[in-house]
Design a protein around this motif. Sequence first.
Motif, PDB file in Angstrom:
ATOM      1  N   PRO A 292       0.831  -1.487  -0.121  1.00  0.00           N
ATOM      2  CA  PRO A 292      -0.102  -0.023  -0.173  1.00  0.00           C
ATOM      3  C   PRO A 292       0.854   1.385   0.145  1.00  0.00           C
ATOM      4  CG  PRO A 292      -0.030  -0.961   2.241  1.00  0.00           C
ATOM      5  CD  PRO A 292       0.740  -2.003   1.464  1.00  0.00           C
ATOM      6  N   GLY A 293       0.256   2.381  -0.213  1.00  0.00           N
ATOM      7  CA  GLY A 293       0.940   3.616  -0.288  1.00  0.00           C
ATOM      8  C   GLY A 293       0.028   4.356   0.761  1.00  0.00           C
ATOM      9  N   ALA A 294       0.600   5.688   0.875  1.00  0.00           N
ATOM     10  CA  ALA A 294       0.143   6.722   1.772  1.00  0.00           C
ATOM     11  C   ALA A 294      -0.297   8.072   1.236  1.00  0.00           C
ATOM     12  CB  ALA A 294       0.903   6.963   3.147  1.00  0.00           C
ATOM     13  N   ILE A 295      -1.313   8.780   1.854  1.00  0.00           N
ATOM     14  CA  ILE A 295      -1.490  10.212   1.074  1.00  0.00           C
ATOM     15  C   ILE A 295      -1.536  11.164   2.364  1.00  0.00           C
ATOM     16  CG2 ILE A 295      -3.215  11.792   0.308  1.00  0.00           C
ATOM     17  CD1 ILE A 295      -4.655   9.270  -0.871  1.00  0.00           C
ATOM     18  N   HIS A 296      -0.414  11.995   2.420  1.00  0.00           N
ATOM     19  CA  HIS A 296      -0.232  13.145   3.500  1.00  0.00           C
ATOM     20  C   HIS A 296      -0.728  14.292   2.539  1.00  0.00           C
ATOM     21  CE1 HIS A 296       3.140  10.688   5.819  1.00  0.00           C
ATOM     22  NE2 HIS A 296       2.309  10.060   5.603  1.00  0.00           N
ATOM     23  N   GLY A 297      -1.285  15.079   3.417  1.00  0.00           N
ATOM     24  CA  GLY A 297      -1.883  16.486   2.787  1.00  0.00           C
ATOM     25  C   GLY A 297      -2.025  17.512   3.773  1.00  0.00           C
ATOM     26  N   ARG A 298      -2.622  18.571   2.940  1.00  0.00           N
ATOM     27  CA  ARG A 298      -2.882  19.784   3.801  1.00  0.00           C
ATOM     28  C   ARG A 298      -4.352  20.336   3.176  1.00  0.00           C
ATOM     29  NH1 ARG A 298      -0.787  25.527   4.472  1.00  0.00           N
ATOM     30  NH2 ARG A 298      -1.333  25.991   6.543  1.00  0.00           N
ATOM     31  N   VAL A 299      -5.396  20.686   3.853  1.00  0.00           N
ATOM     32  CA  VAL A 299      -6.544  21.357   3.359  1.00  0.00           C
ATOM     33  C   VAL A 299      -6.308  22.800   3.767  1.00  0.00           C
ATOM     34  CG1 VAL A 299      -9.106  21.399   3.279  1.00  0.00           C
ATOM     35  CG2 VAL A 299      -7.807  19.304   3.547  1.00  0.00           C
ATOM     36  N   VAL A 300      -6.676  23.521   2.860  1.00  0.00           N
ATOM     37  CA  VAL A 300      -6.530  24.981   2.805  1.00  0.00           C
ATOM     38  C   VAL A 300      -7.817  25.658   2.275  1.00  0.00           C
ATOM     39  CG1 VAL A 300      -4.006  25.100   2.893  1.00  0.00           C
ATOM     40  CG2 VAL A 300      -5.244  25.470   0.532  1.00  0.00           C
ATOM     41  N   ASP A 301      -8.117  26.917   2.750  1.00  0.00           N
ATOM     42  CA  ASP A 301      -9.089  27.840   2.369  1.00  0.00           C
ATOM     43  C   ASP A 301      -8.623  28.297   1.285  1.00  0.00           C
ATOM     44  OD1 ASP A 301     -10.185  30.512   1.899  1.00  0.00           O
ATOM     45  OD2 ASP A 301     -11.625  29.901   3.307  1.00  0.00           O
ATOM     46  N   ALA A 302      -9.479  28.161  -0.117  1.00  0.00           N
ATOM     47  CA  ALA A 302      -8.843  28.702  -1.432  1.00  0.00           C
ATOM     48  C   ALA A 302      -8.892  30.087  -1.491  1.00  0.00           C
ATOM     49  CB  ALA A 302     -10.050  27.971  -2.405  1.00  0.00           C
ATOM     50  N   ASP A 303      -9.351  30.902  -0.837  1.00  0.00           N
ATOM     51  CA  ASP A 303      -9.214  32.203  -1.133  1.00  0.00           C
ATOM     52  C   ASP A 303      -8.045  32.796  -0.311  1.00  0.00           C
ATOM     53  OD1 ASP A 303     -11.331  32.556  -2.645  1.00  0.00           O
ATOM     54  OD2 ASP A 303     -12.678  32.840  -0.953  1.00  0.00           O
ATOM     55  N   THR A 304      -7.876  32.285   0.899  1.00  0.00           N
ATOM     56  CA  THR A 304      -6.937  32.722   2.061  1.00  0.00           C
ATOM     57  C   THR A 304      -5.590  32.148   1.990  1.00  0.00           C
ATOM     58  OG1 THR A 304      -7.709  31.667   3.675  1.00  0.00           O
ATOM     59  CG2 THR A 304      -8.720  33.959   3.278  1.00  0.00           C
ATOM     60  N   GLY A 305      -5.435  30.660   1.701  1.00  0.00           N
ATOM     61  CA  GLY A 305      -4.396  29.677   1.814  1.00  0.00           C
ATOM     62  C   GLY A 305      -4.337  29.163   3.328  1.00  0.00           C
ATOM     63  N   ASP A 306      -5.276  29.712   4.343  1.00  0.00           N
ATOM     64  CA  ASP A 306      -5.102  29.402   5.502  1.00  0.00           C
ATOM     65  C   ASP A 306      -5.507  27.983   5.706  1.00  0.00           C
ATOM     66  OD1 ASP A 306      -4.419  31.833   6.236  1.00  0.00           O
ATOM     67  OD2 ASP A 306      -6.638  32.470   6.901  1.00  0.00           O
ATOM     68  N   ALA A 307      -4.836  27.382   6.681  1.00  0.00           N
ATOM     69  CA  ALA A 307      -5.505  25.916   7.160  1.00  0.00           C
ATOM     70  C   ALA A 307      -6.866  25.751   7.516  1.00  0.00           C
ATOM     71  CB  ALA A 307      -4.390  25.305   8.380  1.00  0.00           C
TER      72      ALA A 307
END
Length: 108
Positions: free
Chosen positions: A23-38
């Motif tokens: 298997p693999g893994a997915i690491h990520g970050r979700v951000v606000d599209a307008d501000t770039g804030d987490a």
Amino acid sequence: VLLMMACAADLRAQTPPAATSPPGAIHGRVVDADTGDAVADVLVIAEGADRRATTGADGRFVLADVPAGPRTLVISIVGYALARRDVVVEPGRTLEVTLPLAAGAGAY
């Protein structure tokens, strides 16, 4: 007895070993599209893989032991539009993604 051993050896020769990809893994970050804030407390689901995670205060998440192959990530939180992202998980590798969310009224 010799006949049974010969038959068992013949069966082993005809049965190919099971081919499984690690298997693999997915690491990520979700951000606000307008501000770039987490964006915290976002539900991230890898469809068809029975894997899900919730983002931390820094917007980060980890989906471990994701079966290799194409997957669709579903990203959901109240106050933002439901988002989907198609990705490909490679065997034994970690995929890094940044997932922008647009303001909206959707969540499921």
